[in-house]
Scaffold this motif. Structure first.
Motif, PDB file in Angstrom:
ATOM      1  N   ASP A  16       7.496  -8.708  -2.881  1.00 53.11           N
ATOM      2  CA  ASP A  16       8.044  -8.035  -1.703  1.00 53.11           C
ATOM      3  C   ASP A  16       9.154  -7.051  -2.062  1.00 53.11           C
ATOM      4  O   ASP A  16       9.220  -5.947  -1.516  1.00 53.11           O
ATOM      5  CB  ASP A  16       8.570  -9.065  -0.704  1.00 53.11           C
ATOM      6  N   ALA A  17      10.044  -7.452  -2.953  1.00 54.55           N
ATOM      7  CA  ALA A  17      11.161  -6.571  -3.306  1.00 54.55           C
ATOM      8  C   ALA A  17      10.667  -5.311  -3.993  1.00 54.55           C
ATOM      9  O   ALA A  17      11.123  -4.195  -3.703  1.00 54.55           O
ATOM     10  CB  ALA A  17      12.153  -7.317  -4.197  1.00 54.55           C
ATOM     11  N   ALA A  18       9.712  -5.476  -4.921  1.00 56.03           N
ATOM     12  CA  ALA A  18       9.174  -4.313  -5.634  1.00 56.03           C
ATOM     13  C   ALA A  18       8.443  -3.388  -4.676  1.00 56.03           C
ATOM     14  O   ALA A  18       8.579  -2.151  -4.754  1.00 56.03           O
ATOM     15  CB  ALA A  18       8.241  -4.766  -6.756  1.00 56.03           C
ATOM     16  N   PHE A  19       7.659  -3.959  -3.744  1.00 65.37           N
ATOM     17  CA  PHE A  19       6.943  -3.119  -2.788  1.00 65.37           C
ATOM     18  C   PHE A  19       7.903  -2.390  -1.862  1.00 65.37           C
ATOM     19  O   PHE A  19       7.718  -1.197  -1.574  1.00 65.37           O
ATOM     20  CB  PHE A  19       5.966  -3.956  -1.966  1.00 65.37           C
ATOM     21  N   LEU A  20       8.917  -3.086  -1.391  1.00 67.38           N
ATOM     22  CA  LEU A  20       9.891  -2.468  -0.492  1.00 67.38           C
ATOM     23  C   LEU A  20      10.560  -1.264  -1.146  1.00 67.38           C
ATOM     24  O   LEU A  20      10.684  -0.196  -0.545  1.00 67.38           O
ATOM     25  CB  LEU A  20      10.940  -3.500  -0.078  1.00 67.38           C
ATOM     26  N   ARG A  21      10.975  -1.425  -2.388  1.00 69.95           N
ATOM     27  CA  ARG A  21      11.615  -0.305  -3.086  1.00 69.95           C
ATOM     28  C   ARG A  21      10.619   0.833  -3.323  1.00 69.95           C
ATOM     29  O   ARG A  21      10.933   2.003  -3.096  1.00 69.95           O
ATOM     30  CB  ARG A  21      12.185  -0.771  -4.428  1.00 69.95           C
ATOM     31  N   VAL A  39       8.609 -13.572   7.355  1.00 72.22           N
ATOM     32  CA  VAL A  39       7.369 -14.296   7.053  1.00 72.22           C
ATOM     33  C   VAL A  39       6.166 -13.697   7.772  1.00 72.22           C
ATOM     34  O   VAL A  39       5.068 -14.242   7.693  1.00 72.22           O
ATOM     35  CB  VAL A  39       7.507 -15.788   7.414  1.00 72.22           C
ATOM     36  N   ASP A  40       6.347 -12.587   8.460  1.00 65.74           N
ATOM     37  CA  ASP A  40       5.249 -11.929   9.176  1.00 65.74           C
ATOM     38  C   ASP A  40       4.218 -11.429   8.163  1.00 65.74           C
ATOM     39  O   ASP A  40       4.544 -10.642   7.263  1.00 65.74           O
ATOM     40  CB  ASP A  40       5.801 -10.753   9.980  1.00 65.74           C
ATOM     41  N   PRO A  41       2.944 -11.851   8.259  1.00 61.43           N
ATOM     42  CA  PRO A  41       1.928 -11.386   7.291  1.00 61.43           C
ATOM     43  C   PRO A  41       1.674  -9.875   7.355  1.00 61.43           C
ATOM     44  O   PRO A  41       1.147  -9.296   6.412  1.00 61.43           O
ATOM     45  CB  PRO A  41       0.677 -12.184   7.682  1.00 61.43           C
ATOM     46  N   ASP A  42       2.054  -9.235   8.452  1.00 66.10           N
ATOM     47  CA  ASP A  42       1.849  -7.796   8.609  1.00 66.10           C
ATOM     48  C   ASP A  42       3.129  -7.001   8.342  1.00 66.10           C
ATOM     49  O   ASP A  42       3.213  -5.826   8.700  1.00 66.10           O
ATOM     50  CB  ASP A  42       1.366  -7.483  10.032  1.00 66.10           C
ATOM     51  N   LYS A  43       4.090  -7.629   7.667  1.00 68.70           N
ATOM     52  CA  LYS A  43       5.386  -6.947   7.523  1.00 68.70           C
ATOM     53  C   LYS A  43       5.287  -5.682   6.671  1.00 68.70           C
ATOM     54  O   LYS A  43       6.052  -4.735   6.886  1.00 68.70           O
ATOM     55  CB  LYS A  43       6.432  -7.908   6.967  1.00 68.70           C
ATOM     56  N   ARG A  44       4.374  -5.644   5.733  1.00 75.32           N
ATOM     57  CA  ARG A  44       4.273  -4.447   4.895  1.00 75.32           C
ATOM     58  C   ARG A  44       3.726  -3.265   5.695  1.00 75.32           C
ATOM     59  O   ARG A  44       4.195  -2.136   5.550  1.00 75.32           O
ATOM     60  CB  ARG A  44       3.414  -4.726   3.664  1.00 75.32           C
ATOM     61  N   VAL A  45       2.739  -3.516   6.531  1.00 78.88           N
ATOM     62  CA  VAL A  45       2.197  -2.452   7.374  1.00 78.88           C
ATOM     63  C   VAL A  45       3.258  -1.979   8.356  1.00 78.88           C
ATOM     64  O   VAL A  45       3.432  -0.767   8.580  1.00 78.88           O
ATOM     65  CB  VAL A  45       0.943  -2.943   8.117  1.00 78.88           C
ATOM     66  N   LYS A  46       3.986  -2.914   8.948  1.00 78.67           N
ATOM     67  CA  LYS A  46       5.042  -2.536   9.896  1.00 78.67           C
ATOM     68  C   LYS A  46       6.153  -1.752   9.205  1.00 78.67           C
ATOM     69  O   LYS A  46       6.731  -0.826   9.782  1.00 78.67           O
ATOM     70  CB  LYS A  46       5.610  -3.785  10.567  1.00 78.67           C
ATOM     71  N   ARG A  75      -0.302   7.136   5.680  1.00 79.12           N
ATOM     72  CA  ARG A  75      -0.274   5.731   6.088  1.00 79.12           C
ATOM     73  C   ARG A  75      -1.450   4.960   5.499  1.00 79.12           C
ATOM     74  O   ARG A  75      -1.296   3.818   5.046  1.00 79.12           O
ATOM     75  CB  ARG A  75      -0.316   5.635   7.610  1.00 79.12           C
ATOM     76  N   THR A  76      -2.616   5.581   5.469  1.00 81.04           N
ATOM     77  CA  THR A  76      -3.808   4.919   4.952  1.00 81.04           C
ATOM     78  C   THR A  76      -3.638   4.554   3.483  1.00 81.04           C
ATOM     79  O   THR A  76      -4.001   3.452   3.059  1.00 81.04           O
ATOM     80  CB  THR A  76      -5.033   5.829   5.135  1.00 81.04           C
ATOM     81  N   VAL A  77      -3.075   5.468   2.710  1.00 79.12           N
ATOM     82  CA  VAL A  77      -2.856   5.186   1.291  1.00 79.12           C
ATOM     83  C   VAL A  77      -1.761   4.135   1.120  1.00 79.12           C
ATOM     84  O   VAL A  77      -1.899   3.186   0.340  1.00 79.12           O
ATOM     85  CB  VAL A  77      -2.498   6.473   0.533  1.00 79.12           C
ATOM     86  N   ALA A  78      -0.664   4.297   1.847  1.00 78.00           N
ATOM     87  CA  ALA A  78       0.497   3.415   1.667  1.00 78.00           C
ATOM     88  C   ALA A  78       0.232   1.989   2.112  1.00 78.00           C
ATOM     89  O   ALA A  78       0.896   1.054   1.638  1.00 78.00           O
ATOM     90  CB  ALA A  78       1.704   3.981   2.407  1.00 78.00           C
ATOM     91  N   THR A  79      -0.707   1.782   3.023  1.00 75.40           N
ATOM     92  CA  THR A  79      -0.993   0.418   3.494  1.00 75.40           C
ATOM     93  C   THR A  79      -2.157  -0.227   2.750  1.00 75.40           C
ATOM     94  O   THR A  79      -2.515  -1.375   3.033  1.00 75.40           O
ATOM     95  CB  THR A  79      -1.317   0.422   5.003  1.00 75.40           C
ATOM     96  N   SER A  80      -2.760   0.484   1.812  1.00 75.39           N
ATOM     97  CA  SER A  80      -3.864  -0.101   1.052  1.00 75.39           C
ATOM     98  C   SER A  80      -3.336  -1.124   0.057  1.00 75.39           C
ATOM     99  O   SER A  80      -2.201  -1.044  -0.413  1.00 75.39           O
ATOM    100  CB  SER A  80      -4.631   0.992   0.305  1.00 75.39           C
ATOM    101  N   ARG A  81      -4.174  -2.080  -0.249  1.00 81.32           N
ATOM    102  CA  ARG A  81      -3.799  -3.056  -1.278  1.00 81.32           C
ATOM    103  C   ARG A  81      -3.714  -2.374  -2.643  1.00 81.32           C
ATOM    104  O   ARG A  81      -2.916  -2.753  -3.490  1.00 81.32           O
ATOM    105  CB  ARG A  81      -4.815  -4.193  -1.317  1.00 81.32           C
ATOM    106  N   ALA A  82      -4.543  -1.341  -2.841  1.00 79.74           N
ATOM    107  CA  ALA A  82      -4.529  -0.612  -4.105  1.00 79.74           C
ATOM    108  C   ALA A  82      -3.145  -0.051  -4.402  1.00 79.74           C
ATOM    109  O   ALA A  82      -2.665  -0.119  -5.539  1.00 79.74           O
ATOM    110  CB  ALA A  82      -5.559   0.514  -4.069  1.00 79.74           C
ATOM    111  N   TYR A  83      -2.495   0.513  -3.388  1.00 77.98           N
ATOM    112  CA  TYR A  83      -1.145   1.046  -3.584  1.00 77.98           C
ATOM    113  C   TYR A  83      -0.148  -0.073  -3.839  1.00 77.98           C
ATOM    114  O   TYR A  83       0.822   0.100  -4.595  1.00 77.98           O
ATOM    115  CB  TYR A  83      -0.716   1.850  -2.360  1.00 77.98           C
TER     116      TYR A  83
END
Length: 836
Positions: free
Chosen positions: A366-371, A394-401, A652-660
């Motif tokens: 989470d920390a690495a993704f946030l940065r 703990v929201d499972p959608d927190k990265r998309v949000k 948004r599509t790229v940034a919310t992908s698991r690949a990114y």
């Protein structure tokens, strides 16, 4: 402040950080993923061999036919056997076949070709046609001149020729080459009476001294063809020919080999009348990565290791890419079907990785993704409070949000205005723009804030008229001021918005793409009418709005006549004299079925998040630079079109992908991957990211001339504003183009600025900086360590790091000095200076 360099550097290195210049950053401190299980693959039954082509016809003038024999390997890939089989041809006198599988015509008739591999045999039939040969200089002689290098750029193909003999580069102008060879200097280079004594033959075979040395072996097929053409009278074209080459195909196409090793290619040209000719021995070959593969002049390619290699095959003006690969990890057992997916990007990427057996890394913490996403979307590091909040969520959608929150911020439009400003090269330093650059930037900022679709932005840029320097004028009209030469305008437009580098086609047909000189000047002509027109009489350029000049034109270099506007599709633009041809151009560019426009922007956006494009460089979608994942790039472009060129949606599509969101920590099986995006490859912070990260971490602002105190780097949109740190870290000057993405490593100058300059040292020890304020809070050593880690590298320290530094900070007498050393070392670590 005294820096205890040796002990500090040693301690930091031991705890997972790295200090120094260049190279890849140390692996971020994240749990090392478990190695995928490896299982033995059952041995399949013996392979069946095949021969290609099964039938073929050789007509007079055809060099021959390259036969290929292959079979199935033990890992499900293709195994080439062409050089391993025993070849025979019966009856005698029809064709002769050598050990490499190349069948040359000997006389008319039908021959049976047999290939034997142990107990297995395969057969094919070749017919040698019996009819007169129709010579065609463009199809028979020009390919030989190209193959042996006579018309290359370092020989007679250079602009002024060589030693008085000039040929068109790579044979793009056969008629001029025929005149040069047969008519210049009284035709002294050829003799149709005594062909063997012709200067072109004697020099090419080394019979008489030649600066370029012998280019053709005496007695070779090439010499026989030259002599045959001379005996026929050295014609340009005779009746009964097959016409020009309209298509070239490579066999096998994109293919997966079973093991590294050699395989034979076959190149087939299709002519205007439908006749196919094997041109394997006349084509030119190139490997894009010579560490992965090599290829010889006869189309025999060797894959050096388990890898993927792109090959570029050129025959006349046709350029065809093909790809060879092996399974990277043939014994890998990995459940790709179980991988979570967030959108179509993940489907396409993981499908490709599975086909090559390359495991993706797990998701970043989470920390690495946030940065990572904060830097990529807004150019800013997250604050310690934001990090703590995100780690607790703990929201499972927190990265998309999180992505949606960042996209909605003003910092997103500020930071991406810099990116697009670099693409468009907007700066007051360019005299042709001058003060119009301010309106240009204001126009760009407004369009980003409004989320104007990309096609509408480009349409406005390419068709805007008026005075961009006036308060009520269109800032978009400054695009026409940037390149008053229509040829330059065409080059920049094609590269920026279509990903096409057409500049080489100005003087000759493009040597590594399909663009001709006519394409180049046709596109340039569409910009010829957009001119600055002075108001108030001659010499009054102070007021010179962009207007349509009905008489505007561009001269075609080859014909010396005004070029007619036309699209890169070859379709002419039919416009009245007073109409702007650019309107038709942008209408074609932004059509949903345009093969370049959406792909170019999709590739550019991908590069902003991964440090390189799916085709790299990101602004080069030429035939000779195929994308690594063509299906993924096509899917991205299709999505972009379906969503009406919504740039923010594409981001948004790229940034919310698991690949990114994959970790930059590798796993067994993808450690050497620098190509397939199986994990994030760390990227140096951009100039604006670095400047703001240092200021934010230390709470000591950077000073910019004529800007109020507290101005952030992402608010400095004009590179004419002086700044040592921005210039040192590679801010684009927007004068002669910009690198599409940051360099892959820190330079020596950048490292020296961080280690020895005031950019870090002065901020760490500043009396009113963050560290000084931190000590006023009376925190415990463990709390100091955590705060410094969060402020700098945006993660909490590991238990080992906390224990180590808390012990160093325990003595109050040296606490301040140790804290300064730790803070300095963190800000100089690669974990800070790279986005991972």
């Amino acid at each position: 402040m005294s820096r205890r360099f040796p002990p500090i550097i040693a301690s930091i290195g031991a705890l997972g950080l790295a200090i120094g210049c260049g190279g890849r950053p140390a692996t971020p401190v994240e749990p090392k993923p478990a190695a995928p299980a490896v299982v033995a693959t059952p041995t399949p039954p013996p392979p069946t061999i095949r021969v290609h082509p099964a039938t073929a016809t050789i007509e007079p003038g055809d060099p021959g036919v390259q036969m290929i024999v292959d079979g199935d390997g033990t890992h499900g890939g293709r195994k080439d056997l062409t050089a391993a089989v025993a070849w025979t041809a019966t009856p005698d006198g029809v064709v002769a076949i050598d050990a490499t599988g190349f069948a040359r015509p000997v006389g008319p008739g039908t021959a049976k070709i047999v290939a034997m591999a142990g107990p297995s045999r395969v057969e094919s039939t070749i017919v040698v046609a019996a009819k007169p040969r129709a010579w065609d200089f463009a199809e028979d002689i020009e390919p030989i001149l190209t193959k042996v290098g006579c018309n290359a750029g370092n020989c007679h193909g250079r602009a002024l020729g060589q030693n008085g003999f000039h040929l068109s580069l790579f044979g793009y102008d056969p008629e001029a080459d025929h005149r040069s060879l047969t008519r210049d200097l009284g035709g002294r280079r050829v003799s149709t009476v005594r062909p063997e004594s012709s200067l072109v033959v004697a020099k090419a075979t080394g019979a008489i001294p030649h600066v370029g040395g012998a280019r053709i072996r005496p007695g070779s097929d090439e010499e026989k063809i030259l002599l045959g053409w001379l005996r026929a009278g050295a014609p340009m074209k005779a009746d009964g020919g097959h016409g020009r080459t309209v298509r070239v195909a490579v066999e096998p196409g994109d293919v997966r080999l079973d093991e590294p090793g050699s395989t034979q290619l076959r190149v087939v040209a299709t002519h205007a009348d439908g006749h196919t000719r094997d041109v394997t021995r006349l084509a030119n070959y190139r490997v894009n990565d010579d560490s992965a593969a090599t290829i010889d002049a006869r189309g025999r390619v060797t894959l050096l290791r388990r890898a993927e290699a792109d090959l570029v095959i050129r025959y006349q003006t046709q350029v065809v890419p093909t790809r060879l690969a092996t399974l990277i990890n043939p014994d890998l057992a990995f459940d790709f079907a179980a991988l979570p997916r967030r959108n179509f990007i993940d489907d396409a990427l993981f499908r490709r990785l599975e086909s090559l057996k390359v495991p993706p890394s797990p998701e970043a913490g989470d920390a690495a993704f946030l940065r990572r996403v904060s830097l990529d979307l807004t150019g800013q590091q997250p604050t310690p409070d934001r990090i703590r909040e995100f780690l607790k969520d703990v929201d499972p959608d927190k990265r998309v949000k999180l992505v949606d929150t960042l996209l909605a911020s003003r910092d997103f439009t500020r930071f991406w205005q810099i990116k697009l400003g670099d693409m468009l090269e907007i700066t007051t330093s360019r005299p042709e723009l001058g003060n119009a650059a301010y309106n240009y930037e204001a126009w760009l900022a407004k369009r980003l804030i409004e989320n104007t679709p990309w096609d509408a932005m480009v349409r406005e840029l390419l068709t805007a008229l008026g005075d961009p320097a006036s308060r009520d004028g269109s800032g978009a009209a400054a695009y026409a001021l940037e390149a008053t030469d229509p040829k330059v305008a065409a080059e920049k437009t094609a590269q920026r918005f279509l990903g096409l580098r057409i500049r080489c086609a100005q003087c000759h047909d493009h040597p590594s793409d399909v663009w001709t000189q006519d394409d180049y000047y046709g596109l340039a002509a569409t910009f010829a009418k957009a001119r600055r027109r002075p108001e108030g009489g001659p010499g009054m350029m102070a007021r010179a709005p962009v207007a349509i000049d009905p008489d505007g034109s561009v001269e075609h270099q080859r014909t010396g006549k005004p070029a007619e506007p036309r699209l890169l599709s070859g379709e002419p633009i039919r416009a009245e004299k007073t109409e702007d041809p650019r309107v038709a151009l942008v209408a074609w560019m932004t059509r949903p079925d345009n093969p370049y426009f959406a792909r170019a922007m999709a590739n550019w956006v991908w590069a902003q998040f991964f440090g390189k494009g799916l085709a790299d460089p990101p602004d080069d979608l030429s035939r000779s630079n195929p994308p690594v994942h063509p299906e993924l790039l096509d899917a991205l472009a299709r999505h972009f079109v379906e969503h009406r060129f919504d740039l923010r949606d594409l981001v948004r599509t790229v940034a919310t992908s698991r690949a990114y969101g994959l970790s930059s920590a590798t796993v067994p099986g993808n450690e050497s991957d620098q190509r397939l995006f199986s994990h994030q490859i760390p990227r140096p912070l951009t100039a604006h990211q670095m400047a703001d990260a240092l200021a934010q971490a230390t709470e000591v602002v950077n000073r910019y001339r004529d800007k109020p105190a507290g101005t952030r780097a992402i608010e400095i949109v004009d590179p004419a504003t002086p700044s040592t740190i921005l210039e040192t870290f590679g801010r684009c000057a927007r004068i002669n183009g910009c690198a599409p993405v940051a360099n892959p490593a820190l330079s020596l100058r950048q490292s020296l600025l961080l280690i020895g300059g005031d950019a870090v040292e002065g901020k760490v020890s500043a009396p009113r900086g963050y560290l000084a304020n931190l000590f006023e809070l009376g925190l415990e050593p463990e709390e100091i360590v955590e705060n410094l880690y969060l402020r700098s590298i945006c993660r909490t320290p590991t238990a080992e790091e906390t224990s180590r530094w808390a012990a160093e900070l325990a003595p109050e007498a040296t606490r301040r000095e140790v804290a300064e050393d730790l803070f300095w070392a963190l800000l100089n670590s690669r974990e800070f200076s790279f986005n991972h």
